[in-house]
Motif scaffolding. Structure first.
Motif, PDB file in Angstrom:
ATOM      1  N   VAL A   1       0.870  -1.189   0.021  1.00 34.41           N
ATOM      2  CA  VAL A   1       0.115   0.075   0.045  1.00 34.41           C
ATOM      3  C   VAL A   1       0.973   1.218   0.128  1.00 34.41           C
ATOM      4  O   VAL A   1       1.417   1.585   0.955  1.00 34.41           O
ATOM      5  CB  VAL A   1      -0.970   0.105   1.241  1.00 34.41           C
ATOM      6  CG1 VAL A   1      -1.864   1.005   1.112  1.00 34.41           C
ATOM      7  CG2 VAL A   1      -1.674  -1.236   1.529  1.00 34.41           C
ATOM      8  N   LEU A   2       1.006   2.020  -1.143  1.00 34.00           N
ATOM      9  CA  LEU A   2       1.644   3.033  -1.181  1.00 34.00           C
ATOM     10  C   LEU A   2       1.353   4.195  -0.184  1.00 34.00           C
ATOM     11  O   LEU A   2       0.431   3.936   0.518  1.00 34.00           O
ATOM     12  CB  LEU A   2       1.624   3.707  -2.546  1.00 34.00           C
ATOM     13  CG  LEU A   2       2.217   2.956  -3.657  1.00 34.00           C
ATOM     14  CD1 LEU A   2       1.698   3.097  -5.137  1.00 34.00           C
ATOM     15  CD2 LEU A   2       3.588   2.846  -3.687  1.00 34.00           C
ATOM     16  N   PRO A   3       2.076   5.190   0.056  1.00 34.09           N
ATOM     17  CA  PRO A   3       2.228   5.899   1.568  1.00 34.09           C
ATOM     18  C   PRO A   3       0.367   6.311   1.708  1.00 34.09           C
ATOM     19  O   PRO A   3      -0.042   6.787   0.856  1.00 34.09           O
ATOM     20  CB  PRO A   3       2.879   7.185   1.152  1.00 34.09           C
ATOM     21  CG  PRO A   3       3.962   6.649   0.055  1.00 34.09           C
ATOM     22  CD  PRO A   3       3.272   5.491  -0.641  1.00 34.09           C
ATOM     23  N   PHE A   4       0.197   6.027   2.970  1.00 40.11           N
ATOM     24  CA  PHE A   4      -1.043   6.122   3.194  1.00 40.11           C
ATOM     25  C   PHE A   4      -1.243   7.120   4.474  1.00 40.11           C
ATOM     26  O   PHE A   4      -2.172   7.259   5.305  1.00 40.11           O
ATOM     27  CB  PHE A   4      -1.818   4.990   3.661  1.00 40.11           C
ATOM     28  CG  PHE A   4      -0.908   4.004   4.649  1.00 40.11           C
ATOM     29  CD1 PHE A   4      -1.066   4.296   5.981  1.00 40.11           C
ATOM     30  CD2 PHE A   4      -0.213   2.927   4.197  1.00 40.11           C
ATOM     31  CE1 PHE A   4      -0.301   3.128   7.034  1.00 40.11           C
ATOM     32  CE2 PHE A   4       0.584   2.024   4.857  1.00 40.11           C
ATOM     33  CZ  PHE A   4       0.602   2.126   6.071  1.00 40.11           C
ATOM     34  N   PHE A   5       0.108   7.826   4.709  1.00 40.09           N
ATOM     35  CA  PHE A   5       0.005   8.785   5.882  1.00 40.09           C
ATOM     36  C   PHE A   5      -0.385  10.249   5.423  1.00 40.09           C
ATOM     37  O   PHE A   5      -0.351  10.646   4.039  1.00 40.09           O
ATOM     38  CB  PHE A   5       1.298   8.944   6.381  1.00 40.09           C
ATOM     39  CG  PHE A   5       1.994   7.476   6.469  1.00 40.09           C
ATOM     40  CD1 PHE A   5       1.735   6.529   7.370  1.00 40.09           C
ATOM     41  CD2 PHE A   5       2.984   7.153   5.470  1.00 40.09           C
ATOM     42  CE1 PHE A   5       2.142   5.177   7.356  1.00 40.09           C
ATOM     43  CE2 PHE A   5       3.588   5.897   5.698  1.00 40.09           C
ATOM     44  CZ  PHE A   5       3.163   5.171   6.487  1.00 40.09           C
TER      45      PHE A   5
ATOM     46  N   ASP B   1       3.133  12.730   9.088  1.00 40.94           N
ATOM     47  CA  ASP B   1       3.106  11.891  10.469  1.00 40.94           C
ATOM     48  C   ASP B   1       2.976  10.556  10.172  1.00 40.94           C
ATOM     49  O   ASP B   1       2.041  10.183   9.416  1.00 40.94           O
ATOM     50  CB  ASP B   1       1.850  12.608  11.354  1.00 40.94           C
ATOM     51  CG  ASP B   1       1.915  11.883  12.691  1.00 40.94           C
ATOM     52  OD1 ASP B   1       2.684  11.041  13.161  1.00 40.94           O
ATOM     53  OD2 ASP B   1       1.112  12.445  13.399  1.00 40.94           O
ATOM     54  N   TYR B   2       3.604   9.576  10.682  1.00 42.43           N
ATOM     55  CA  TYR B   2       3.817   8.016  10.664  1.00 42.43           C
ATOM     56  C   TYR B   2       2.645   7.524  11.627  1.00 42.43           C
ATOM     57  O   TYR B   2       2.407   6.207  11.698  1.00 42.43           O
ATOM     58  CB  TYR B   2       5.104   7.443  10.641  1.00 42.43           C
ATOM     59  CG  TYR B   2       5.981   7.663   9.407  1.00 42.43           C
ATOM     60  CD1 TYR B   2       5.745   6.955   8.227  1.00 42.43           C
ATOM     61  CD2 TYR B   2       6.659   8.749   9.411  1.00 42.43           C
ATOM     62  CE1 TYR B   2       6.528   7.204   7.281  1.00 42.43           C
ATOM     63  CE2 TYR B   2       7.746   9.189   8.325  1.00 42.43           C
ATOM     64  CZ  TYR B   2       7.487   8.054   7.125  1.00 42.43           C
ATOM     65  OH  TYR B   2       8.112   8.566   6.133  1.00 42.43           O
ATOM     66  N   HIS B   3       2.222   8.320  12.759  1.00 42.25           N
ATOM     67  CA  HIS B   3       1.127   7.896  13.482  1.00 42.25           C
ATOM     68  C   HIS B   3      -0.050   7.653  13.395  1.00 42.25           C
ATOM     69  O   HIS B   3      -0.999   7.059  13.951  1.00 42.25           O
ATOM     70  CB  HIS B   3       1.452   8.646  14.840  1.00 42.25           C
ATOM     71  CG  HIS B   3       2.960   8.607  15.305  1.00 42.25           C
ATOM     72  ND1 HIS B   3       4.003   9.405  14.935  1.00 42.25           N
ATOM     73  CD2 HIS B   3       3.645   7.870  16.378  1.00 42.25           C
ATOM     74  CE1 HIS B   3       5.008   9.490  15.722  1.00 42.25           C
ATOM     75  NE2 HIS B   3       4.942   8.246  16.654  1.00 42.25           N
ATOM     76  N   VAL B   4      -0.452   8.084  12.179  1.00 48.30           N
ATOM     77  CA  VAL B   4      -1.849   7.852  11.767  1.00 48.30           C
ATOM     78  C   VAL B   4      -2.094   7.746  10.217  1.00 48.30           C
ATOM     79  O   VAL B   4      -1.270   8.072   9.410  1.00 48.30           O
ATOM     80  CB  VAL B   4      -2.550   9.381  12.135  1.00 48.30           C
ATOM     81  CG1 VAL B   4      -2.506   9.660  13.503  1.00 48.30           C
ATOM     82  CG2 VAL B   4      -1.875  10.594  11.259  1.00 48.30           C
ATOM     83  N   VAL B   5      -3.149   7.106   9.694  1.00 52.23           N
ATOM     84  CA  VAL B   5      -3.597   7.048   8.398  1.00 52.23           C
ATOM     85  C   VAL B   5      -4.260   8.432   8.139  1.00 52.23           C
ATOM     86  O   VAL B   5      -5.026   8.608   8.891  1.00 52.23           O
ATOM     87  CB  VAL B   5      -4.443   5.642   8.620  1.00 52.23           C
ATOM     88  CG1 VAL B   5      -4.670   5.520   6.885  1.00 52.23           C
ATOM     89  CG2 VAL B   5      -3.618   4.625   8.664  1.00 52.23           C
ATOM     90  N   ASP B   6      -4.009   8.621   6.740  1.00 59.42           N
ATOM     91  CA  ASP B   6      -4.902   9.884   6.341  1.00 59.42           C
ATOM     92  C   ASP B   6      -6.247   9.621   6.489  1.00 59.42           C
ATOM     93  O   ASP B   6      -6.671   8.562   5.844  1.00 59.42           O
ATOM     94  CB  ASP B   6      -4.352  10.035   4.804  1.00 59.42           C
ATOM     95  CG  ASP B   6      -5.096  11.193   4.159  1.00 59.42           C
ATOM     96  OD1 ASP B   6      -6.339  11.624   4.527  1.00 59.42           O
ATOM     97  OD2 ASP B   6      -4.100  11.953   3.533  1.00 59.42           O
ATOM     98  N   SER B   7      -6.922  10.329   7.135  1.00 60.74           N
ATOM     99  CA  SER B   7      -8.411   9.911   7.283  1.00 60.74           C
ATOM    100  C   SER B   7      -9.146   9.798   6.007  1.00 60.74           C
ATOM    101  O   SER B   7     -10.408   9.300   6.015  1.00 60.74           O
ATOM    102  CB  SER B   7      -8.952  11.346   8.163  1.00 60.74           C
ATOM    103  OG  SER B   7      -9.035  12.390   7.328  1.00 60.74           O
ATOM    104  N   ALA B   8      -8.837  10.426   5.038  1.00 63.16           N
ATOM    105  CA  ALA B   8      -9.398  10.009   3.617  1.00 63.16           C
ATOM    106  C   ALA B   8      -9.782   8.657   3.370  1.00 63.16           C
ATOM    107  O   ALA B   8     -10.479   8.142   2.686  1.00 63.16           O
ATOM    108  CB  ALA B   8      -9.101  11.118   2.625  1.00 63.16           C
TER     109      ALA B   8
END
Length: 471
Positions: free
Chosen positions: A41-45, A57-64
Motif C-alpha cells: 500500500v503506497l504511502p497512506f499517511f 506523520d507516521y502515527h496516523v493513517v490519512d483520514s481520507a
C-alpha cells in the motif's frame, strides 16, 4: 498479521481501487483474493505532496483513506508492505515547523541537515556540488525561513516539500526508531526504505550510497525491526552492481532492470541481453515490470549497450500506445531523465500477447513478483488524468471505481493474467531452483524445479507466443 510469502504482491495506492482502504479490500475480496498474496500500500499517511511521499506523520493513517483498523484488517489476509521515507519528512510536518519557529531552541534543530554545519565553510564549493548525485541542476537545498527573520540553507534532495533528515544525529535515530516501531505495531510485514541511498551524506562525496555509513544505517534499521519479524527492502534505482552488493549482504533488493530488458526483447525479437541478466541477477529480490513511477532507464546501464538503451527508449515513443516525449518534459512537471512515464501495457502497444508473455517471464524469473494495480488490470495510458493534472507520472496512476474494476476484470487479457498469478502463487515448483535452459536468440526457456515438481516456460519473442508445461 501475515508474514512475507513467495506469492505475487500487488502495488496500489489506498484510493485507486475504489475510494479508500475499505473499497480496496472489497475489490480484492471480490476479484483478486487468489491472485495476490501480499500488498504494497503506497504511502497512506497524511502528506503535503508527491502523492504521499512527503509524509507529515507516521502515527496516523490519512483520514481520507481510513484508519489503522483498515490496515490491520488487510494484514490478516495479505502480507503488507508500507513505505518509510528514510531520507526526508514533509516541510509541513510538525517537526520541521517547530524547527522554523524555534530554530536552535527546537527539539528538532539537529533532525535536519543545516548547510552551516555540514560544509566546512557553510557552503559547498563548485567541485563539491558537481560531485553530488542530485536531482536538481544546482546544490540540493531550500532556504529555511525562521520566525526570527533569519534564513538558512537546509538540505533538500527532492521536492521543496521533502526536507532531508540528518540520519546520523541522535534525534534522527530516535525519530527513525519511533516511526519504524509504529509501522511494525500495526501489522506491517515489510518496510520499504524509500530513497535509501540518498540518506547517507558526506562532504566531498556523491552523497549517495556512502559506505560504510549506508551499512551502519541499514544495520540500525534492522535492529529496530528484528523483534517484530519485519523484513526491510531498500529502494534504490542505480547500477545493477549496487543491487548485487546489497543482496550479498543478506538483504532483499528490487529488480528494476527487468522491465526495460523485457521491452527490448519484445521489440526486437532477441533474448540475449535478458538471458545474461537472468543468469547474474540477485535471487533474493522482488521483480517489477511497473510501479507508481515510470519505466526505469538508469537501471539497465551496462546490461544493455548504450545504443540499445537509446533505441529502446526512443522506440517506446514510437511503438508504445499514446505515449509522447512531451510527457517527460517541464510542460508536464516532469524532468526525470531516469525513466519513461507510460503504463507497461501501453509500452507494449496495448498488445495482449506481448503483455502476457512479459508477465509470464516475470513470474518465472528469480524473486517474488510485484504487480502494479494498473498492470493487474492491463491498464492503458490515462491521457485524461494526465492532461487534467499536467503531471507526467499520472499517465500511469488511473483511479478505478469499484464498478470500473468489475468491468475490467472481464477482459480476456486480465482473466489470463489473473490465472497466471494464481498459478505462480500455488505451484510448488516456484519454491525451488531457477534453471535457464539452452535456446536460440529468439526464445527463452526457463525451468523452475522443486523436487519432483516442475514448471517450464517456453517463450518466443519474435512471435510473442509462450507455453507453460508443469507437473
Amino acid at each position: 498479521m501475515k508474514k512475507l510469502e513467495n506469492k505475487c504482491m500487488l502495488i496500489t495506492y489506498a484510493d485507486c481501487m475504489g475510494d479508500n482502504l475499505k473499497d480496496l479490500k472489497c475489490a480484492l475480496d471480490r476479484h483478486f483474493r487468489e491472485a495476490i498474496g501480499g500488498i504494497h500500500v503506497l504511502p497512506f499517511f497524511p502528506s503535503s505532496g508527491d502523492r504521499g511521499f512527503a509524509p507529515m506523520d507516521y502515527h496516523v493513517v490519512d483520514s481520507a483513506f481510513g484508519g489503522w483498523d483498515e490496515i490491520e484488517a488487510l494484514s490478516k489476509e495479505y502480507y503488507l508492505m508500507a513505505d518509510y521515507m528514510i531520507n526526508h519528512i514533509s516541510a509541513h510536518s510538525a517537526y520541521y515547523q517547530d524547527f522554523l519557529a524555534k530554530k536552535d531552541a527546537s527539539n528538532y534543530h539537529d533532525l535536519f541537515i543545516r548547510y552551516k554545519d555540514f560544509w566546512e565553510n557553510g557552503e559547498p564549493t563548485d567541485e563539491q556540488i558537481d560531485q553530488i548525485y542530485k536531482r536538481k541542476p544546482r546544490a540540493p537545498y531550500v532556504d529555511a525561513q525562521f520566525a526570527d527573520g533569519t534564513t538558512e540553507k537546509v538540505w533538500c534532495t527532492f521536492d521543496e516539500e521533502q526536507i532531508d533528515i540528518n540520519v546520523n544525529s541522535k534525534t534522527a535515530r530516535d525519530f527513525i526508531t519511533d516511526n519504524l516501531r509504529t509501522l511494525c505495531g500495526h501489522g506491517i510485514a515489510l518496510v520499504r526504505l524509500d530513497a535509501f541511498a540518498y540518506a547517507t551524506k558526506k562532504a566531498g562525496t556523491s552523497c549517495f550510497f556512502i559506505e560504510p555509513d549506508v551499512w551502519d544505517l541499514m544495520h540500525f534499521c534492522e535492529d529496530v525491526v528484528k523483534d517484530y519479524g519485519v523484513t526491510l527492502l531498500p529502494e534504490i534505482h542505480e547500477h545493477y552492481t549496487m543491487q548485487q552488493k546489497i543482496e550479498q549482504a543478506g538483504y532483499y533488493v528490487y529488480d528494476f532492470a527487468l522491465p526495460m530488458l523485457l521491452i527490448n526483447a519484445l521489440y526486437y525479437g532477441q533474448s540475449r541481453y535478458l538471458k545474461h541478466w537472468l543468469t547474474i541477477c540477485p535471487r533474493k529480490q522482488f521483480t517489477t515490470l511497473d510501479t507508481h513511477d515510470g519505466i526505469g532507464v538508469v537501471d539497465v546501464k551496462d546490461l544493455l549497450p548504450d545504443d540499445e538503451i537509446a533505441r529502446t527508449k526512443e522506440d517506446i515513443f514510437q511503438k508504445g500506445a499514446n505515449v509522447k516525449k512531451v510527457y517527460n518534459t517541464k510542460a508536464y512537471n516532469n524532468l526525470d531523465i531516469y525513466q519513461v512515464n507510460c503504463t507497461y501495457y501501453s509500452a507494449l502497444g496495448d498488445d495482449d500477447d506481448a503483455y502476457l508473455l512479459a508477465r509470464a517471464v516475470q513470474f518465472f524469473a528469480p524473486g517474488i513478483p510485484q504487480v502494479y494495480y494498473v498492470g493487474m488490470l492491463a491498464g492503458k495510458n490515462d491521457l485524461k488524468l494526465l492532461e487534467e493534472t499536467k503531471v507526467g507520472r499520472n499517465i500511469n496512476r488511473h483511479y478505478y471505481s469499484l464498478e470500473e474494476i468489475d468491468e475490467e476484470v472481464k477482459r480476456p487479457v486480465v482473466q489470463k493474467l489473473l490465472d497466471l498469478m494464481k498459478f505462480r502463487n500455488t505451484h510448488p515448483a516456484f519454491d525451488g531452483e531457477f534453471i535457464l535452459e539452452e535456446s536460440n536468440d529468439e526464445e527463452l526457456v526457463i525451468l523452475r524445479k522443486n523436487g519432483d515438481d516442475f514448471a517450464r516456460l517456453h517463450a518466443n519473442f519474435k512471435t510473442k507466443e509462450f507455453s507453460i508445461t508443469h507437473s
